[in-house]
Design a protein around this motif. Structure first.
Motif, PDB file in Angstrom:
ATOM      1  N   ALA A 103      -4.663   3.628   5.637  1.00 20.84           N
ATOM      2  CA  ALA A 103      -5.011   2.716   4.543  1.00 20.84           C
ATOM      3  C   ALA A 103      -4.152   1.454   4.609  1.00 20.84           C
ATOM      4  N   ILE A 123      -3.733   9.458   5.721  1.00 23.37           N
ATOM      5  CA  ILE A 123      -4.588   8.560   4.939  1.00 23.37           C
ATOM      6  C   ILE A 123      -3.796   7.338   4.479  1.00 23.37           C
ATOM      7  N   VAL A 158       0.833  -1.208   0.000  1.00 28.59           N
ATOM      8  CA  VAL A 158       0.000   0.000   0.000  1.00 28.59           C
ATOM      9  C   VAL A 158       0.863   1.251   0.000  1.00 28.59           C
TER      10      VAL A 158
END
Length: 254
Positions: free
Chosen positions: A72, A68, A50
């Motif tokens: 995530a 974020i 990610v």
């Protein structure tokens, strides 16, 4: 002294993140899960993927974007490895409840398979773990150098501890799980599918292993296929020192 104390507390919290999942599975379900280290590695690699994708897309520059990206990676690793834990419990572990020797053998075999799958999907070489810029560097507080990421590790560890305690002590799910450990047949006779609850516990333990994998990979700045075996021994030590099934004990032991 303050810098070293914070670093020590952060390392303890990182060990707790990994050991908390093992404490749930080992202490509450009486399952000796040697595959916990491999699930830890999977979590680290999912988080690595990610971070690398967001880095390539150039979408993690501001503080908000860094946050974020961080969450995530955490959520993706928990979800992916949690599903992997469900599969392991349903098709492998469920067949050997109450048989510790078979649990050791079958979960050790699962570890070998899972580590080899990491080599298939991500390759056999060590990789550098990307860290969002927001979590790099340090603060200078009254001439005390405080690294940012260890502070975050301490906060995450305390939040996870509080969440586990809340679920186990204040929810119906926690009550059923604790009762099922004491008397599985009675819980089933009262209409609860205890195996479904045990699957959820195993998935939660796997998700916590994944969370620990991402956090420790960011701390050490590297991921490699066998990294789970390095920390699995520490996790077992923490669980044994703290007492089987005691989340508070695991926190203090870590």
């Amino acid at each position: 002294y303050m810098t070293l104390t914070i670093a020590g507390l952060a390392m303890g919290m990182l060990l707790f993140l990994m050991a908390s999942g093992l404490s749930l599975i080992f202490g509450l379900m009486d399952v000796i899960n040697f595959a916990h280290g491999a699930l830890f590695s999977w979590g680290a690699y999912v988080g690595f993927t990610v971070f690398r994708w967001m880095e390539n897309q150039e979408v993690a520059h501001s503080v908000l974007q860094n946050l974020i990206a961080f969450w995530a990676a955490m959520i993706a690793s928990i979800v992916v490895v949690g599903l992997l834990g469900m599969i392991l419990e349903r098709f492998i572990v469920r067949r050997v409840y109450g048989q510790h020797l078979f649990q050791i053998l079958i979960t050790f075999g699962a570890t070998i398979v899972l580590v080899e799958l990491i080599r298939v999907f991500w390759g056999p070489n060590d990789e550098v773990m990307p860290v969002p810029a927001t979590f790099q560097g340090n603060w200078d507080i009254l001439d005390v150098i405080v690294l940012r990421y260890p502070i975050l590790c301490i906060l995450i560890g305390l939040a996870v501890y509080g969440l586990i305690q809340l679920v186990l002590k204040r929810t119906k799910v926690g009550t059923v799980v604790r009762a099922g450990v004491e008397n599985r047949e009675m819980v089933q006779a009262m209409g609860h599918n205890i195996f479904l609850y045990f699957t959820l516990v195993f998935a939660s333990g796997a998700g916590l292993a994944a969370l620990g994998g991402v956090a420790i990979a960011m701390f050490s700045l590297q991921v490699y296929p066998d990294m789970g075996s390095t920390y699995l021994l520490f996790a077992f030590i923490v669980v044994i020192i703290g007492g089987l099934g005691s989340i508070t004990g695991s926190l203090l032991g870590a």
